[in-house]
Design a protein around this motif. Structure first.
Motif, mmCIF file in Angstrom:
data_model
loop_
_atom_site.group_PDB
_atom_site.id
_atom_site.type_symbol
_atom_site.label_atom_id
_atom_site.label_comp_id
_atom_site.label_asym_id
_atom_site.label_seq_id
_atom_site.Cartn_x
_atom_site.Cartn_y
_atom_site.Cartn_z
ATOM 1 N N LEU A 360 0.821 -1.213 0.000
ATOM 2 C CA LEU A 360 0.000 0.000 0.000
ATOM 3 C C LEU A 360 0.855 1.263 0.000
ATOM 4 C CD1 LEU A 360 -2.862 -0.977 2.491
ATOM 5 C CD2 LEU A 360 -2.934 -0.912 -0.015
ATOM 6 N N MET A 361 2.099 1.145 0.480
ATOM 7 C CA MET A 361 2.985 2.295 0.455
ATOM 8 C C MET A 361 3.440 2.632 -0.965
ATOM 9 S SD MET A 361 5.318 1.626 3.886
ATOM 10 C CE MET A 361 6.127 3.230 3.808
ATOM 11 N N LEU A 362 3.219 1.697 -1.898
ATOM 12 C CA LEU A 362 3.619 1.898 -3.295
ATOM 13 C C LEU A 362 2.420 1.988 -4.237
ATOM 14 C CD1 LEU A 362 6.592 -0.654 -3.442
ATOM 15 C CD2 LEU A 362 6.687 1.805 -2.955
ATOM 16 N N ALA A 363 1.205 2.078 -3.681
ATOM 17 C CA ALA A 363 0.004 2.163 -4.521
ATOM 18 C C ALA A 363 0.052 3.433 -5.367
ATOM 19 C CB ALA A 363 -1.244 2.152 -3.647
ATOM 20 N N PRO A 364 -0.240 3.341 -6.680
ATOM 21 C CA PRO A 364 -0.154 4.520 -7.561
ATOM 22 C C PRO A 364 -0.954 5.719 -7.069
ATOM 23 C CG PRO A 364 -0.365 2.518 -8.856
ATOM 24 C CD PRO A 364 -0.552 2.112 -7.429
ATOM 25 N N ASP A 365 -2.168 5.503 -6.580
ATOM 26 C CA ASP A 365 -2.974 6.629 -6.111
ATOM 27 C C ASP A 365 -2.326 7.296 -4.903
ATOM 28 O OD1 ASP A 365 -4.766 6.150 -8.103
ATOM 29 O OD2 ASP A 365 -6.276 5.210 -6.822
ATOM 30 N N LEU A 367 0.936 7.317 -4.181
ATOM 31 C CA LEU A 367 2.121 8.041 -4.623
ATOM 32 C C LEU A 367 1.742 9.302 -5.392
ATOM 33 C CD1 LEU A 367 4.558 5.172 -5.655
ATOM 34 C CD2 LEU A 367 4.368 6.374 -3.465
ATOM 35 N N ALA A 368 0.623 9.268 -6.101
ATOM 36 C CA ALA A 368 0.154 10.480 -6.794
ATOM 37 C C ALA A 368 -0.183 11.570 -5.786
ATOM 38 C CB ALA A 368 -1.058 10.151 -7.660
ATOM 39 N N SER A 369 -0.803 11.178 -4.676
ATOM 40 C CA SER A 369 -1.137 12.179 -3.655
ATOM 41 C C SER A 369 0.115 12.737 -2.999
ATOM 42 C CB SER A 369 -2.051 11.555 -2.586
ATOM 43 O OG SER A 369 -1.344 10.606 -1.782
ATOM 44 N N ARG A 370 1.138 11.916 -2.860
ATOM 45 C CA ARG A 370 2.404 12.394 -2.290
ATOM 46 C C ARG A 370 3.123 13.301 -3.288
ATOM 47 N NH1 ARG A 370 3.115 12.499 2.715
ATOM 48 N NH2 ARG A 370 5.144 11.509 2.961
ATOM 49 N N SER A 371 3.113 12.909 -4.555
ATOM 50 C CA SER A 371 3.778 13.702 -5.586
ATOM 51 C C SER A 371 3.177 15.101 -5.706
ATOM 52 C CB SER A 371 3.688 12.982 -6.931
ATOM 53 O OG SER A 371 4.377 13.668 -7.936
ATOM 54 N N ALA A 372 1.853 15.197 -5.471
ATOM 55 C CA ALA A 372 1.168 16.494 -5.586
ATOM 56 C C ALA A 372 1.643 17.499 -4.538
ATOM 57 C CB ALA A 372 -0.338 16.285 -5.467
ATOM 58 N N LEU A 373 2.334 17.023 -3.505
ATOM 59 C CA LEU A 373 2.836 17.915 -2.452
ATOM 60 C C LEU A 373 4.105 18.658 -2.875
ATOM 61 C CD1 LEU A 373 2.362 15.528 0.617
ATOM 62 C CD2 LEU A 373 0.864 17.404 -0.104
ATOM 63 N N ILE A 374 4.735 18.230 -3.963
ATOM 64 C CA ILE A 374 5.976 18.860 -4.408
ATOM 65 C C ILE A 374 5.654 20.125 -5.194
ATOM 66 C CG2 ILE A 374 8.039 18.588 -5.840
ATOM 67 C CD1 ILE A 374 7.962 15.608 -5.244
ATOM 68 N N GLY A 375 6.247 21.235 -4.759
ATOM 69 C CA GLY A 375 6.062 22.503 -5.450
ATOM 70 C C GLY A 375 7.375 23.042 -5.969
ATOM 71 N N GLU A 376 7.370 24.299 -6.328
ATOM 72 C CA GLU A 376 8.572 24.932 -6.864
ATOM 73 C C GLU A 376 9.597 25.198 -5.770
ATOM 74 O OE1 GLU A 376 9.387 25.586 -10.080
ATOM 75 O OE2 GLU A 376 7.601 24.377 -10.499
ATOM 76 N N GLU A 377 9.109 25.365 -4.523
ATOM 77 C CA GLU A 377 9.999 25.628 -3.394
ATOM 78 C C GLU A 377 10.153 24.370 -2.543
ATOM 79 O OE1 GLU A 377 11.577 28.626 -2.659
ATOM 80 O OE2 GLU A 377 10.886 29.186 -4.676
ATOM 81 N N LYS A 384 5.939 15.563 5.975
ATOM 82 C CA LYS A 384 5.247 14.741 6.964
ATOM 83 C C LYS A 384 4.916 13.378 6.359
ATOM 84 C CE LYS A 384 5.092 18.226 9.814
ATOM 85 N NZ LYS A 384 6.035 18.268 10.952
ATOM 86 N N PRO A 385 4.840 12.342 7.182
ATOM 87 C CA PRO A 385 4.424 11.048 6.661
ATOM 88 C C PRO A 385 2.986 11.096 6.165
ATOM 89 C CG PRO A 385 4.592 10.995 9.059
ATOM 90 C CD PRO A 385 5.158 12.298 8.625
ATOM 91 N N GLY A 386 2.694 10.271 5.167
ATOM 92 C CA GLY A 386 1.336 10.187 4.648
ATOM 93 C C GLY A 386 0.539 9.123 5.377
ATOM 94 N N ASN A 387 -0.559 8.712 4.768
ATOM 95 C CA ASN A 387 -1.428 7.708 5.369
ATOM 96 C C ASN A 387 -1.756 6.642 4.328
ATOM 97 O OD1 ASN A 387 -3.169 6.269 6.977
ATOM 98 N ND2 ASN A 387 -4.890 7.677 6.703
ATOM 99 N N PRO A 388 -0.798 5.725 4.074
ATOM 100 C CA PRO A 388 -1.034 4.690 3.073
ATOM 101 C C PRO A 388 -2.030 3.621 3.513
ATOM 102 C CG PRO A 388 1.073 4.350 4.161
ATOM 103 C CD PRO A 388 0.544 5.653 4.666
#
Length: 595
Positions: A360-365, A367-377, A384-388
């Motif tokens: 579940l830590m590698l589920a595409p959905d 990881l998509a939610s984690r990737s969305a946290l990356i911004g320009e800064e 923070k840890p997520g909730n897989p």
């Protein structure tokens, strides 16, 4: 025939042997410089190849394969020689993870150390406070029950081809006749202080004035030769029971400042385990790695999965240096993955996976939610840890603490069997205790300090830390032995891994990305400069990045400094025509050999 580069390093001489099954020739080798950076060209082979961290170890595996042994046989021989010639990194006093492919199935073998039955969550607490890291390392408290030897015996019993006894011939021969001290071993000894305090190590590795053995000095290890002879004749039981085991326990329990409580029962009760490997689809490849107690595969594939959902950057490489844009994405993905690692991952026999399933830590959905946290800064230390997946027990995030050490072996044999094995005693020279097996002879092997891979604090604000010390538990690791396959054909693509403590994860992830997406071969990928973060500051490899790249990262909010990032990557790739191409890290003295 030997690769041309290795021929420039060797002059083979025939020596008397224990003629147990194959004729071993001890090479007179001057290893390459083991500190700094020396570019290597890579090595081509048609049918089999061995990659290891020292030329003598690589050669032992090569000779085993030439004699009709398979990848497992070669791995045993390589590890025994590494115990002798690279004692600061791995050996029979430590632990290992091994990934094995037999042409059909992938298996994961766990030789990770365990905590003694007398250990508790307060192991590294003194006067109500956690010990300073090095005070804990150089002590009897840090020594776990070693697993490398018992794991190798287990794997060899299932898959080995040559007799167990034969595979010790190279290491015994070299230990009795002596080998030339390499630059890397000399440099490691020169920079070490605690090892000089050990009564056995101080007289074996240093002269009367406390100076380390010189480069090129011939070092014999009669104690290790005697111990390995016993193990060759009797099996792993020679280390885990009897007088050699008693000597191990005595060394741990008699430490003059902080003795440990590891017992004979702890040693005799140790069991190597076979675990279910984690195999993760990654575009055209399937990447197979080690499950918990390793955090390696989960964290590597979280980083890569998060990156795959970032905007695609053109031309991530410029003159062999990754772009600042890609580095920003990589570092931010690393922050997010390490936040999950610190919260969730521990020995699966003690720690529940989020939602009951590590995948579940590698589920595409997710990881998509984690990737969305990356911004320009940069998010800096705010990741923070997520909730897989839900947990029945809420864990606290483990505070950051150092991780070190280790060596890696990759082998592909002529029948297509392959191994990736990462092996360690943790810190350089482990717990700084040398054990002579009770032989009374000079030398021996070093004891691990693997228990310092546990969290020093068992709980934070009333919440338990997943990776806290518990009796019989295996500490969380970053070791990432990896086998890669083509999803469509199922054929082996690569075997790889690295030492480097927690940075193993970054080294392995970046290498995979470079080989899959940037068109680099096994050696070119290893030559690239490193950049890492464990969630706070960013460290870039000293002298390898232009000022404009570093400044661009700082403009994005990263706190950046330069330091040595000494990986020890070994990689073997299978090319489209079926041949092999191997790479060895230019930061260490390893080589690849094959036919």
């Amino acid at each position: 025939m030997l690769p041309k580069r290795f021929l420039s390093l060797t002059g083979l001489m025939l020596v008397p042997l224990y003629s147990w099954g194959f004729s071993y020739e001890a090479p007179s080798v001057t290893p390459e410089v083991g500190s700094g950076f020396e570019e290597k060209p890579g090595w081509a082979a048609s049918s089999f190849a061995v990659a290891a961290a020292n030329p003598l170890a690589t050669d032992a595996g090569y000779q085993v394969l030439k004699a009709g042994g398979n990848a497992i046989d070669a791995a045993v021989a390589v590890q025994m020689v590494l115990t002798l010639v690279e004692p600061q990194s791995s050996g029979i006093g430590g632990g290992a993870f091994l990934m094995h492919y037999d042409g059909t199935d992938v298996q994961a073998y766990d030789g990770r150390e365990t905590a003694p039955q007398a250990a508790s969550g307060e192991l590294f607490i003194e006067n109500g406070e956690p010990l300073a890291f090095m005070d804990a390392v150089a002590s009897g408290l840090s020594v776990g029950v070693p697993g490398t030897l018992r794991m190798l015996e287990m794997v060899h019993a299932e898959h080995g081809q040559l007799p167990w006894k034969d595979l010790f011939t190279p290491a015994i021969t070299l230990a009795e006749q002596g080998f030339s001290v390499s630059q890397r071993l000399h440099t490691s000894l020169a920079s070490e202080t605690a090892l000089r305090e050990d009564e056995l190590a101080s007289v074996f590795y240093y002269d009367a004035e406390g100076e380390p053995l010189e480069v090129g000095a011939t070092l014999k290890n009669p104690a290790l030769a005697a111990i390995l002879q016993r193990i060759a004749d009797e099996g792993s039981i020679a280390l885990y029971e009897g007088d050699i085991a008693q000597n191990f326990v005595d060394r741990v329990q008699s430490h003059p400042v902080r003795p440990g409580e590891l017992s004979l029962n702890d040693l005799s009760d140790y069991e190597a385990l076979e675990r279910e490997p984690l195999c993760t689809p990654w575009q055209q490849w399937e990447v197979c790695g080690f499950p918990p107690p390793s955090s390696g595969h989960l964290t590597v594939m979280q980083i890569l999965g998060i990156l795959d959902q970032q905007p695609l950057l053109e031309a991530p490489l410029d003159n062999g240096v990754t772009s600042s844009g890609w580095l920003h994405q990589f570092l931010e993905a690393s922050r997010l993955a390490f936040a999950d690692r610190g919260r969730y991952i521990g020995d699966p026999d003690f720690v529940e996976a989020p939602g009951g399933d590590w995948q579940l830590m590698l589920a595409p959905d997710y990881l998509a939610s984690r990737s969305a946290l990356i911004g320009e800064e940069s998010m800096g230390s705010g990741a923070k840890p997520g909730n897989p997946g839900e947990l029945s027990v809420s864990f606290a995030s483990q505070p950051e603490q150092p991780e070190y050490g280790t060596s890696h072996i990759s082998i592909v044999d002529a029948d297509g069997n392959a191994i990736a094995m990462t092996t360690t005693i943790e810190q350089a020279f482990g717990s700084r205790m040398l054990a002579d097996g009770g032989t009374g002879l000079a030398g021996g092997y070093l004891l691990n300090n693997e228990l310092t891979d546990f969290s020093f604090v068992p709980e934070i604000d009333g919440e338990l830390v997943a990776n806290r010390v518990e009796p019989g538990k295996r500490p969380r690791s970053s070791m990432s032995p990896t086998l890669v396959f083509d999803q469509e054909s199922g054929e082996l693509v690569a075997s790889l891994g690295s030492p480097g403590g927690a940075a193993i994860i970054h080294y392995t992830a970046r290498t995979l990305q470079a080989m899959r997406d940037w068109g680099l071969d096994a050696q070119e990928a290893l030559n690239l400069p490193h950049a890492i973060t464990l969630g706070g500051d960013v460290f870039v490899e000293e002298g390898r990045f232009p000022d404009d790249i570093i400044e661009a990262l700082r403009e994005r909010g990263h706190t950046v400094s330069e330091r040595e990032l000494t990986s020890g990557l070994q990689t073997i790739m299978r090319l489209e025509d079926g041949s092999l191409f191997g790479g060895a890290d230019p930061r260490r003295e390893g080589v690849v050999m094959g036919d």
